[in-house]
Write a protein that holds these residues in place. Structure first.
Motif, PDB file in Angstrom:
ATOM      1  N   ALA A 351      13.013 -15.689  34.649  1.00  0.00           N
ATOM      2  CA  ALA A 351      12.934 -17.018  35.265  1.00  0.00           C
ATOM      3  C   ALA A 351      11.487 -17.386  35.583  1.00  0.00           C
ATOM      4  N   ARG A 352      10.733 -16.421  36.071  1.00  0.00           N
ATOM      5  CA  ARG A 352       9.339 -16.677  36.433  1.00  0.00           C
ATOM      6  C   ARG A 352       8.493 -16.955  35.198  1.00  0.00           C
ATOM      7  N   TYR A 353       8.645 -16.127  34.190  1.00  0.00           N
ATOM      8  CA  TYR A 353       7.770 -16.241  33.017  1.00  0.00           C
ATOM      9  C   TYR A 353       8.116 -17.447  32.147  1.00  0.00           C
ATOM     10  N   SER A 354       9.283 -18.015  32.341  1.00  0.00           N
ATOM     11  CA  SER A 354       9.635 -19.213  31.579  1.00  0.00           C
ATOM     12  C   SER A 354       8.754 -20.393  31.967  1.00  0.00           C
ATOM     13  N   LYS A 355       8.030 -20.267  33.101  1.00  0.00           N
ATOM     14  CA  LYS A 355       7.124 -21.321  33.531  1.00  0.00           C
ATOM     15  C   LYS A 355       5.743 -21.213  32.897  1.00  0.00           C
ATOM     16  N   VAL A 356       5.486 -20.117  32.185  1.00  0.00           N
ATOM     17  CA  VAL A 356       4.146 -19.887  31.634  1.00  0.00           C
ATOM     18  C   VAL A 356       3.952 -20.742  30.386  1.00  0.00           C
ATOM     19  N   ASP A 360       6.199 -18.180  24.113  1.00  0.00           N
ATOM     20  CA  ASP A 360       7.540 -18.417  23.573  1.00  0.00           C
ATOM     21  C   ASP A 360       8.460 -17.210  23.730  1.00  0.00           C
ATOM     22  N   THR A 361       7.871 -16.022  23.898  1.00  0.00           N
ATOM     23  CA  THR A 361       8.663 -14.791  23.818  1.00  0.00           C
ATOM     24  C   THR A 361       8.280 -13.830  24.933  1.00  0.00           C
ATOM     25  N   GLY A 387      19.614 -17.200  29.278  1.00  0.00           N
ATOM     26  CA  GLY A 387      19.603 -18.641  29.145  1.00  0.00           C
ATOM     27  C   GLY A 387      18.240 -19.270  29.328  1.00  0.00           C
ATOM     28  N   SER A 388      17.203 -18.451  29.375  1.00  0.00           N
ATOM     29  CA  SER A 388      15.851 -18.981  29.520  1.00  0.00           C
ATOM     30  C   SER A 388      15.426 -19.708  28.249  1.00  0.00           C
ATOM     31  N   ARG A 389      14.412 -20.581  28.394  1.00  0.00           N
ATOM     32  CA  ARG A 389      13.856 -21.234  27.206  1.00  0.00           C
ATOM     33  C   ARG A 389      13.126 -20.219  26.329  1.00  0.00           C
ATOM     34  N   LEU A 390      12.768 -19.062  26.911  1.00  0.00           N
ATOM     35  CA  LEU A 390      12.065 -18.027  26.157  1.00  0.00           C
ATOM     36  C   LEU A 390      13.018 -17.246  25.264  1.00  0.00           C
ATOM     37  N   THR A 391      12.481 -16.753  24.157  1.00  0.00           N
ATOM     38  CA  THR A 391      13.168 -15.705  23.412  1.00  0.00           C
ATOM     39  C   THR A 391      12.907 -14.406  24.154  1.00  0.00           C
ATOM     40  N   VAL A 392      13.965 -13.723  24.587  1.00  0.00           N
ATOM     41  CA  VAL A 392      13.805 -12.528  25.420  1.00  0.00           C
ATOM     42  C   VAL A 392      14.401 -11.331  24.670  1.00  0.00           C
TER      43      VAL A 392
END
Length: 401
Positions: A351-356, A360-361, A387-392
């Motif tokens: 959740a935190r890193y999705s703001k960076v 993308d990943t 469900g993050s915008r990032l590929t995790v």
């Protein structure tokens, strides 16, 4: 990587994985050999090795398949079993080892090697017993009794494992491996994996030959010994292809490096000339090692990048690869940081890193040397489906098959 190659090798991995997961009781010579080569290569062992050893008896150990099976797992045997094993060797000394009908364990590669391992590992075995077995192998070598390439390879390897001086005195005998039938090639690869220094085989060529056979013909997996040899060779081939392939993405390469991280750590524990091992005690040690590994493959790896505040707190991500638009987070389980805690931390991290911006990943490495994560697949799936915008992508290791 070519899709056909990938699919064929993936099928081989799946077939061998299913075979190894199906084992319900052990050891026998096949599962004992598998246990040995997984251990010698530093590869996380298959699930059956967490099962208790089956019970054995003095009469059962007088049969050489049983004797060889427990030879491979002697490090797990209790004192009573070790004593029975040594007594069974004394009984074996009274038998004719080279009968006219050639129906003897001495010509069975997995059994002769299992007995050799037991003689070296068993605390109750004596120097006299080891001397007898070494002399027995020398007698067979001098008489030319080992008539197939793989039986000769196993005999020479067993002798070198027990007594290098006797092996040298017996003279060099070249073992041809370039014309082996596929089952013998699989076994030769297994011997090389379990006894690299003693087998003295062209490892790279041998493994390339096996991968080529897998790509060109249907290979039926018979038992745990064959499955373990094929699984390790194919796993290495797949990882190697990813790391050198121009088609592989940076994400694929990072995943392979993370998956192989425990092999790197394991190798650092055994150093030359009695030097102390490199300790990996906490998360900071993991981060330092992972940083060094990533720098071998990527030019710009920035440690401890600041991330935007989340819930009122600012934090740092372990590594940022700006050119690849990838963040890498490394954690190590410990007391108080088991499966639930590490999962919760990583979900918050996602959740935190999705703001960076510019990323993308996110790759999350969880180094779990004490196997505190009882269901590593669950950890990986939970993190990857946030469900993050990032590929995790999450990698728990060592994980096994």
């Amino acid at each position: 990587m070519n899709g056909i190659v990938t699919n064929v090798l993936a099928a081989a991995l799946n077939a061998t994985t299913e075979q190894l997961k199906s084992v319900a009781s052990w050891p026998d010579p096949s599962t004992g050999f598998a246990f040995w080569i997984f251990g010698q290569t530093g590869t996380p062992k298959p699930p059956f090795t967490s099962l208790p050893l089956k019970e054995t008896t003095a009469s059962a150990l007088r049969r050489t398949p049983e004797l060889a099976a427990f030879g491979y797992v002697m490090e797990l045997a209790d004192e009573a079993t070790s004593a029975l094993w040594s007594e069974a060797i004394e009984h074996l000394r009274g038998r004719e080892i080279y009968p006219a009908d050639r129906q003897s364990f001495i010509f069975n590669p997995i059994e002769i090697l299992g007995v050799a391992v037991g003689l070296r590992q068993c605390p109750k075995a004596t120097d006299d017993q080891r001397e007898w077995f070494s002399n027995t192998i020398v007698r067979g070598l001098k008489a030319g009794l080992f008539r197939t390439s793989v039986s000769l390879l196993a005999a020479i390897t067993a002798l070198r494992y027990l007594d290098e001086a006797k092996a040298a005195a017996a003279g060099s005998q070249k073992v041809e491996t370039n014309q082996l039938a596929t089952p013998e090639l699989v076994l030769a690869c297994g011997i090389d994996l379990g006894f690299e220094r003693q087998a003295q085989l062209p490892r790279k060529q041998l493994q390339l030959d096996l991968v080529s056979r897998i790509l060109c013909e249907t290979i039926r997996v018979g038992d745990a010994a064959e499955s373990s040899s094929i699984w390790i060779v194919v796993r290495r081939a797949v990882d190697g292809l990813v790391l050198i392939s121009d088609e592989a993405t940076p994400l694929q390469k990072i995943i392979v490096l993370c998956r192989r991280f425990p092999l790197f750590v394991e190798r650092l524990q055994s150093r030359q000339r009695g030097r102390p091992s490199y300790k990996v005690d906490d998360e900071y040690d993991v981060q330092d090692l992972l940083h060094a590994i990533l720098k071998l493959h990527f030019d710009d790896v920035r440690p401890e990048e600041h991330t935007p505040s989340f819930g009122g707190n600012a934090s740092r991500v372990d590594f940022c690869l700006p050119a690849e638009r990838i963040l890498v987070e490394a954690k190590m389980t410990r007391s108080g940081l088991g499966q639930k805690e590490v999962s919760d931390q990583l979900i918050n991290d996602v959740a935190r890193y999705s703001k960076v911006d510019g990323i993308d990943t996110l790759v999350c490495l969880v180094f779990d040397p004490e196997r505190r994560c009882k269901n590593p697949d669950s950890v990986e799936n939970d993190i990857q489906s946030t469900g993050s915008r990032l590929t995790v992508r999450a990698i728990v290791c060592p994980k096994g098959l």
